[in-house]
Design a protein around this motif. Structure first.
Motif, PDB file in Angstrom:
ATOM      1  N   GLU A 101      -3.324   3.329  17.313  1.00  0.00           N
ATOM      2  CA  GLU A 101      -2.335   2.150  17.549  1.00  0.00           C
ATOM      3  C   GLU A 101      -0.823   2.589  17.887  1.00  0.00           C
ATOM      4  O   GLU A 101      -0.145   1.708  18.558  1.00  0.00           O
ATOM      5  N   VAL A 102      -0.595   3.819  17.641  1.00  0.00           N
ATOM      6  CA  VAL A 102       0.889   4.007  17.789  1.00  0.00           C
ATOM      7  C   VAL A 102       0.877   5.300  18.945  1.00  0.00           C
ATOM      8  O   VAL A 102       0.151   6.398  18.737  1.00  0.00           O
ATOM      9  N   ALA A 103       1.585   5.033  19.888  1.00  0.00           N
ATOM     10  CA  ALA A 103       1.979   6.024  21.090  1.00  0.00           C
ATOM     11  C   ALA A 103       3.345   6.319  21.054  1.00  0.00           C
ATOM     12  O   ALA A 103       4.124   5.346  20.763  1.00  0.00           O
ATOM     13  N   GLY A 104       3.786   7.460  21.842  1.00  0.00           N
ATOM     14  CA  GLY A 104       5.228   7.588  22.022  1.00  0.00           C
ATOM     15  C   GLY A 104       5.871   8.669  23.048  1.00  0.00           C
ATOM     16  O   GLY A 104       4.718   9.611  23.304  1.00  0.00           O
ATOM     17  N   VAL A 105       6.924   8.594  23.611  1.00  0.00           N
ATOM     18  CA  VAL A 105       7.419   9.973  24.176  1.00  0.00           C
ATOM     19  C   VAL A 105       8.595  10.447  23.673  1.00  0.00           C
ATOM     20  O   VAL A 105       9.278   9.385  23.070  1.00  0.00           O
ATOM     21  N   TYR A 225      -1.321  -6.014  15.385  1.00  0.00           N
ATOM     22  CA  TYR A 225      -1.546  -7.414  15.401  1.00  0.00           C
ATOM     23  C   TYR A 225      -0.580  -8.079  16.695  1.00  0.00           C
ATOM     24  O   TYR A 225      -0.851  -9.085  17.285  1.00  0.00           O
ATOM     25  N   SER A 226       0.517  -7.216  16.861  1.00  0.00           N
ATOM     26  CA  SER A 226       1.274  -7.865  17.583  1.00  0.00           C
ATOM     27  C   SER A 226       1.736  -6.365  18.258  1.00  0.00           C
ATOM     28  O   SER A 226       1.404  -5.375  17.441  1.00  0.00           O
ATOM     29  N   THR A 227       2.768  -6.329  19.488  1.00  0.00           N
ATOM     30  CA  THR A 227       3.234  -5.318  19.745  1.00  0.00           C
ATOM     31  C   THR A 227       4.614  -5.109  19.373  1.00  0.00           C
ATOM     32  O   THR A 227       5.689  -5.981  19.276  1.00  0.00           O
ATOM     33  N   CYS A 228       4.851  -3.845  18.841  1.00  0.00           N
ATOM     34  CA  CYS A 228       6.086  -3.386  18.201  1.00  0.00           C
ATOM     35  C   CYS A 228       6.858  -2.278  19.157  1.00  0.00           C
ATOM     36  O   CYS A 228       5.989  -1.196  19.274  1.00  0.00           O
ATOM     37  N   ARG A 229       7.973  -2.241  19.491  1.00  0.00           N
ATOM     38  CA  ARG A 229       8.690  -1.192  20.264  1.00  0.00           C
ATOM     39  C   ARG A 229       9.823  -0.671  19.300  1.00  0.00           C
ATOM     40  O   ARG A 229      10.674  -1.314  18.815  1.00  0.00           O
ATOM     41  N   PHE A 244       7.013  -8.036  19.912  1.00  0.00           N
ATOM     42  CA  PHE A 244       6.814  -9.159  21.074  1.00  0.00           C
ATOM     43  C   PHE A 244       5.606  -9.824  20.744  1.00  0.00           C
ATOM     44  O   PHE A 244       4.647  -9.482  20.087  1.00  0.00           O
ATOM     45  N   ASN A 245       5.354 -11.052  21.478  1.00  0.00           N
ATOM     46  CA  ASN A 245       4.253 -11.720  21.300  1.00  0.00           C
ATOM     47  C   ASN A 245       3.436 -11.644  22.649  1.00  0.00           C
ATOM     48  O   ASN A 245       3.668 -10.609  23.522  1.00  0.00           O
ATOM     49  N   SER A 246       2.283 -12.186  22.756  1.00  0.00           N
ATOM     50  CA  SER A 246       1.288 -12.026  23.738  1.00  0.00           C
ATOM     51  C   SER A 246       1.843 -12.176  25.283  1.00  0.00           C
ATOM     52  O   SER A 246       1.325 -11.554  26.150  1.00  0.00           O
ATOM     53  N   THR A 247       2.937 -12.820  25.305  1.00  0.00           N
ATOM     54  CA  THR A 247       3.526 -12.939  26.567  1.00  0.00           C
ATOM     55  C   THR A 247       4.681 -11.903  26.829  1.00  0.00           C
ATOM     56  O   THR A 247       5.434 -12.149  27.855  1.00  0.00           O
ATOM     57  N   ASP A 248       4.705 -11.066  26.146  1.00  0.00           N
ATOM     58  CA  ASP A 248       5.789 -10.102  26.250  1.00  0.00           C
ATOM     59  C   ASP A 248       7.441 -10.578  25.975  1.00  0.00           C
ATOM     60  O   ASP A 248       8.272  -9.910  26.554  1.00  0.00           O
ATOM     61  N   ASN A 249       7.575 -11.524  25.240  1.00  0.00           N
ATOM     62  CA  ASN A 249       8.385 -12.124  24.700  1.00  0.00           C
ATOM     63  C   ASN A 249       9.104 -11.665  23.403  1.00  0.00           C
ATOM     64  O   ASN A 249       8.191 -11.735  22.528  1.00  0.00           O
ATOM     65  N   ILE A 250      10.229 -11.367  23.040  1.00  0.00           N
ATOM     66  CA  ILE A 250      10.810 -10.865  21.863  1.00  0.00           C
ATOM     67  C   ILE A 250      10.829 -11.861  20.932  1.00  0.00           C
ATOM     68  O   ILE A 250      11.229 -12.936  21.117  1.00  0.00           O
ATOM     69  N   ILE A 251      10.052 -11.752  19.770  1.00  0.00           N
ATOM     70  CA  ILE A 251      10.077 -12.655  18.592  1.00  0.00           C
ATOM     71  C   ILE A 251      10.887 -12.297  17.374  1.00  0.00           C
ATOM     72  O   ILE A 251      10.996 -13.219  16.630  1.00  0.00           O
ATOM     73  N   LEU A 252      10.996 -10.810  17.370  1.00  0.00           N
ATOM     74  CA  LEU A 252      12.062 -10.425  16.224  1.00  0.00           C
ATOM     75  C   LEU A 252      12.503  -9.081  16.855  1.00  0.00           C
ATOM     76  O   LEU A 252      12.052  -8.269  17.255  1.00  0.00           O
TER      77      LEU A 252
END
Length: 287
Positions: A101-105, A225-229, A244-252
């Motif tokens: 679940e975790v990837a990075g550069v 469960y959600s996307t975190c950057r 981010f939520n499923s529509t790629d909007n920041i929720i936190l």
């Protein structure tokens, strides 16, 4: 603060590298197969035959199993090079480990990039540094060490606070809080969290905050469960953490002052679970 992270390398041309995840660059490195689906194709082969055909890969998996079983979240990581593996053995390792679940550069001082990806076995990472030829290895630990080193060595120790632009509301006290917390934070201390979502910050505030902090050398993406950057800023020990939520909007939208944010780290219980799972794989397919 939803901006593309850009890092100016130390190379002579000073070119900026876009640290982009999800653009396909990691897909060449990780085939995305899970252990179960990929290994099922090999189930018809006798375990002893697999061990004889892929001796180096078998030894590497056994070593990784032992390492992850004794690993602790705060302990030094353990590295296992892949240089002595044949191409078929590398492919087998990829099938066993899969893509987690975790990837990075990570941007490195010489201007090159390191790609990291956690396997489906939490706490076991695959790392590739540079290209043609690339240096590849497995690493067992909470997070690859190059993440911590880059976030320390390639960031500034102090935050310069300039005059706020017209229309700013609350950015100056937030910057002062970040600077003070970053100056006193030491390894082992609890992270200090600033929840930007709950603060009365204008667009001008957020733009000036981004400008003041700058971009650092690390970007991680967590897809659970959600996307975190998670991004290192240009200031040492200061991280941007956005969900981010499923529509790629920041929720936190948060800033963390401390070490690598815990959302990206493998925990002690992850190591124990991964040790049990990799041992089951070895017993099922290689014995």
């Amino acid at each position: 603060m939803k901006t593309a992270i850009r890092v100016v390398s130390d190379a002579a041309d000073g070119a900026a590298n876009d640290l982009a995840i999800g653009s396909g660059s990691l897909d060449v490195f990780y085939n995305g197969l899970t252990s179960a689906s990929a290994l099922a194709k090999r189930a018809w082969r006798d375990g002893d035959e697999l061990a004889r055909t892929y001796p180096n890969a078998t030894a590497l998996l056994s070593n990784a199993a032992a390492a992850v079983g004794s690993q602790k979240s705060g302990a030094r990581t353990q590295l296992y090079g892949l240089a002595n593996l044949s191409d078929p053995e590398r492919k087998l390792i990829g099938e066993v480990l899969g893509a987690g679940e975790v990837a990075g550069v990570v941007a490195l001082p010489d201007g090159s990039l390191a790609q990291i990806r956690e396997s489906v076995l939490a706490g076991i990472w695959r790392v590739r540094i540079g290209s043609e030829p690339a240096r590849e290895y497995l690493e067992v630990g909470a997070i690859p060490q190059i993440v911590r080193r880059a976030a320390t060595d390639l960031t500034s120790a102090d935050l310069a606070i300039g005059a706020a632009p017209d229309g700013a509301m609350n950015v100056q006290p937030v910057l002062a809080e970040i600077r003070e917390r970053a100056r006193v934070w030491r390894f082992g201390m609890r992270a200090h969290v600033i929840n930007l979502t709950l603060l009365p910050m204008s667009v001008i505030d957020l733009a000036f905050l981004q400008q003041s902090l700058g971009n650092g050398p690390v970007q991680l993406i967590f897809r659970g469960y959600s996307t975190c950057r998670v991004q290192a800023t240009g200031i040492r020990n200061v991280w941007s953490v956005q969900f981010f939520n499923s529509t790629d909007n920041i929720i936190l939208d948060m800033l963390e002052v401390g070490g690598v944010p815990i959302v990206a780290l493998a925990a002690d219980e992850d190591f124990q679970d991964s040790a049990a799972r990799i041992q089951e794989i070895i017993e099922a397919y290689f014995t």
